[in-house]
Enzyme design. Structure first.
Site, PDB file in Angstrom:
ATOM      1  N   ASP A 174     -73.877 -61.104 -19.712  1.00 32.70           N
ATOM      2  CA  ASP A 174     -74.103 -60.432 -18.437  1.00 32.70           C
ATOM      3  C   ASP A 174     -73.393 -59.087 -18.499  1.00 32.70           C
ATOM      4  OD1 ASP A 174     -75.344 -60.838 -15.732  1.00 32.70           O
ATOM      5  OD2 ASP A 174     -73.327 -60.258 -15.108  1.00 32.70           O
ATOM      6  N   LYS A 212     -83.398 -57.400 -24.766  1.00 28.83           N
ATOM      7  CA  LYS A 212     -82.063 -57.960 -24.969  1.00 28.83           C
ATOM      8  C   LYS A 212     -82.086 -59.028 -26.063  1.00 28.83           C
ATOM      9  CE  LYS A 212     -79.563 -58.916 -21.335  1.00 28.83           C
ATOM     10  NZ  LYS A 212     -78.994 -59.626 -20.151  1.00 28.83           N
ATOM     11  N   ASN A 220     -85.520 -61.502 -21.303  1.00 30.51           N
ATOM     12  CA  ASN A 220     -85.646 -60.063 -21.504  1.00 30.51           C
ATOM     13  C   ASN A 220     -85.864 -59.808 -22.996  1.00 30.51           C
ATOM     14  OD1 ASN A 220     -84.921 -57.332 -22.149  1.00 30.51           O
ATOM     15  ND2 ASN A 220     -83.916 -57.156 -20.163  1.00 30.51           N
ATOM     16  N   ALA A 221     -87.086 -59.426 -23.361  1.00 33.56           N
ATOM     17  CA  ALA A 221     -87.437 -59.279 -24.776  1.00 33.56           C
ATOM     18  C   ALA A 221     -86.561 -58.251 -25.480  1.00 33.56           C
ATOM     19  CB  ALA A 221     -88.910 -58.891 -24.906  1.00 33.56           C
TER      20      ALA A 221
END
Length: 340
Positions: free
Chosen positions: A71, A14, A11-12
């Site tokens: 997470d 994140k 996920n770019a």
């Protein structure tokens, strides 16, 4: 030579946020995107910590470098705690930021402001597959433990009911599913604006998880997560490297490619640290702000007039759930390794 740390995410948004937080350490920061052959892991833990552990363990195993995974869960009181650990895929297997936000707003509808409370929680996990010292211990609030290299010995799985329960962590997950189902059946929960729609969403999550199925139910393969399935990570926990007299891992997961770089470099004992962060707030009635990602446009932190999506990155990181968890982890890294 700088050690490398791999952020276990593709996920770019994140990765960009985590890279900013890691900038203060003397480490070369990479991400899962730098390792095209790295397989996905099935996130079937019952907590954010367990899901982050699964991602970090597989990433460390494949790359041979320190892995950091996080997470996040979003618990909305009026929706019986949903999306909870299903936040990233709440609106289905092809979920997007937009579709998840739209579904939450649809389910909340005209729920009054006094009942729109929510909580973001993030767990961050650090796994070092080649620790240079054998006496690492992290100070609280970080929690640390030692693990045997899960792939140190692979002799397959002896197919007995007892071992399968432990291997898959089935009992813990089935308890979670059973609680949700009982609550739905007894109507002893809050269901937001659209009770029938939330029931439909919850049932869809059940049918996408094989552990949740009841006799006669069929797995919805279109919603089932694909990837490497890891066991309950307690299977590999040991008191420390000094416990070398204990037998090697009796079972090793499949799915790690034979050419994974880490197979040749990882040590027999791994060091793990985990931290958590939480933030309270409420769900807005419409998206506000163009910054951030995920549910940021509809989450207004407690005591704030702005959503997370209205805050510049540095300001958001100073108060956010992920920022809290990562700062605690970085503090533990500095204290344990002397970095930074």
């Amino acid at each position: 030579m700088k050690r490398k740390v791999v952020l276990a995410s593709r996920n770019a948004d994140k990765v960009r946020e985590l890279q900013q937080l890691f900038a203060e350490l003397d480490l070369e920061v990479l991400s899962s995107a730098d390792f095209p052959g790295l397989p996905e892991v099935i996130e079937d833990g019952t907590t954010t910590v367990e899901n982050a552990r699964r991602k970090a363990i597989l990433t460390a195993a494949y790359t041979g470098h320190i892995a950091v995974a996080d997470d996040t869960s979003l618990e909305i009181r009026e929706l019986n705690g949903f999306p909870d650990i299903f936040a990233a895929r709440f609106s289905g297997p092809q979920a997007t930021y937009r579709s998840n936000v739209q579904l939450v707003l649809e389910l909340m509808g005209d729920v009054p402001a006094a009942s729109r409370q929510a909580r973001f929680s993030t767990a961050c996990v650090w796994v070092d597959p080649c620790p240079e010292r054998q006496d690492h211990r992290a100070a609280r609030p970080a929690i640390s433990r030692w693990l045997r290299n899960p792939w140190a010995r692979s002799i397959g799985i002896r197919d007995t009911a007892r071992e399968w329960d432990f291997w898959n962590g089935l009992m813990d997950r089935r308890r979670v599913w059973d609680v949700y189902r009982r609550q739905m059946e007894l109507d002893q929960v809050t269901w937001g604006h659209d009770r029938a729609r939330l029931r439909e969403v919850a049932e869809g999550l059940f049918l996408g998880c094989p552990d949740a199925l009841r006799p006669g139910e069929t797995l919805d393969k279109s919603a089932h997560q694909e990837g490497v399935r890891l066991p309950d990570t307690r299977l590999w926990a040991v008191d420390g490297p000094e416990t070398s007299a204990r037998p090697l891992t009796e079972v090793a997961p499949s799915g790690l490619p034979a050419d994974a770089p880490g197979r040749e470099t990882n040590g027999p004992f791994w060091f793990e640290m985990a931290t958590e962060g939480k933030i309270l707030g409420d769900i807005t009635t419409e998206p506000v702000g163009a910054l951030g990602f995920g549910y940021d446009p509809i989450f207004r932190p407690e005591g704030e007039r702005r959503t997370l999506a209205e805050m510049p990155a540095a300001e958001k990181n100073a108060i956010s759930h992920r920022g809290q968890a990562m700062r605690r982890l970085l503090t533990a890294v500095r204290e344990t390794y002397g970095e930074g």
